[in-house]
Design an enzyme around this catalytic site. Structure first.
Site, PDB file in Angstrom:
ATOM      1  N   HIS A  48       0.896  -1.160   0.000  1.00 36.48           N
ATOM      2  CA  HIS A  48       0.000   0.000   0.000  1.00 36.48           C
ATOM      3  C   HIS A  48       0.933   1.209   0.000  1.00 36.48           C
ATOM      4  O   HIS A  48       1.227   1.790   1.030  1.00 36.48           O
ATOM      5  CB  HIS A  48      -0.887   0.007   1.239  1.00 36.48           C
ATOM      6  N   ASP A  50       1.364   4.778  -1.308  1.00 34.88           N
ATOM      7  CA  ASP A  50       0.726   5.917  -1.959  1.00 34.88           C
ATOM      8  C   ASP A  50       1.732   6.648  -2.836  1.00 34.88           C
ATOM      9  O   ASP A  50       2.833   6.968  -2.407  1.00 34.88           O
ATOM     10  CB  ASP A  50       0.147   6.874  -0.918  1.00 34.88           C
ATOM     11  N   ASP A 172      -8.297   2.105   0.344  1.00 33.84           N
ATOM     12  CA  ASP A 172      -8.677   3.351   1.003  1.00 33.84           C
ATOM     13  C   ASP A 172     -10.024   3.901   0.569  1.00 33.84           C
ATOM     14  O   ASP A 172     -10.143   5.080   0.277  1.00 33.84           O
ATOM     15  CB  ASP A 172      -7.630   4.434   0.722  1.00 33.84           C
TER      16      ASP A 172
END
Length: 174
Positions: A48, A50, A172
């Site tokens: 994960h 970003d 998310d």
């Protein structure tokens, strides 16, 4: 939020091909064999990462500005490929094509061939396939289409059918 998670991806009795590992073809037929009559739990580590949340893409990738957040995406990929190559029972799912592509372009031919083998065997899978995970709260649909098109094209051109994600992913959602 750059974190490496262990996620319980599938819980339940799985129906999986019973063919030997070396005869399996990418994702669907690449799971470890299950034991009949018992609960089979698959725990699959994933990323994960970003693309540009608190730091720039390069700061996340190279691990600079750790006073903001500790992150070094290149090291995740380096260690994942090493560990997957050493143990055929291991699996990993990767989400952000942008970071993967930055890493991929810096690899030697030998490493790229290993990664292609891992993808073909379904031990390294791409999930979602977009260039980055879009934030549905602040994006226009055209941007979402464009970044999925670009990411999916890179994966298919590099890995063929085995690079095409078979699972959607949005960690998310708001």
């Amino acid at each position: 939020m750059l974190t490496l998670y262990a996620l319980t991806l599938c819980v339940g009795v799985a129906v999986v091909s019973a063919s030997p590992f070396d005869q399996r073809q990418c994702p669907y037929d690449s799971c470890n064999q299950v034991k009949e009559g018992v609960l089979n739990v698959h725990i699959v580590p994933h990323t994960h990462d970003d693309v540009g949340w608190l730091k720039t893409v390069d700061q996340y990738y190279y691990g600079s500005r750790n006073n903001i957040q500790k992150a070094g995406v290149q090291y995740i990929l380096d260690s994942v490929v090493k560990e997957l190559w050493e143990d055929p029972k291991r699996r990993f799912i990767y989400v952000e094509t942008a970071f993967f592509w930055k890493w991929w372009n810096k690899q030697k031919d030998a490493t790229q061939q290993k990664v292609k083998t891992l993808v073909k065997e379904g031990r390294l899978q791409f999930i979602g396939g977009a260039w980055s995970m879009n934030d549905e709260a602040t994006t226009h649909y055209q941007s979402t289409i464009d970044q999925f098109t670009w990411g999916l094209r890179k994966l298919k051109d590099t890995f063929g059918q085995c690079g095409i994600p078979t699972v959607g992913w949005q960690i998310d959602p708001l």
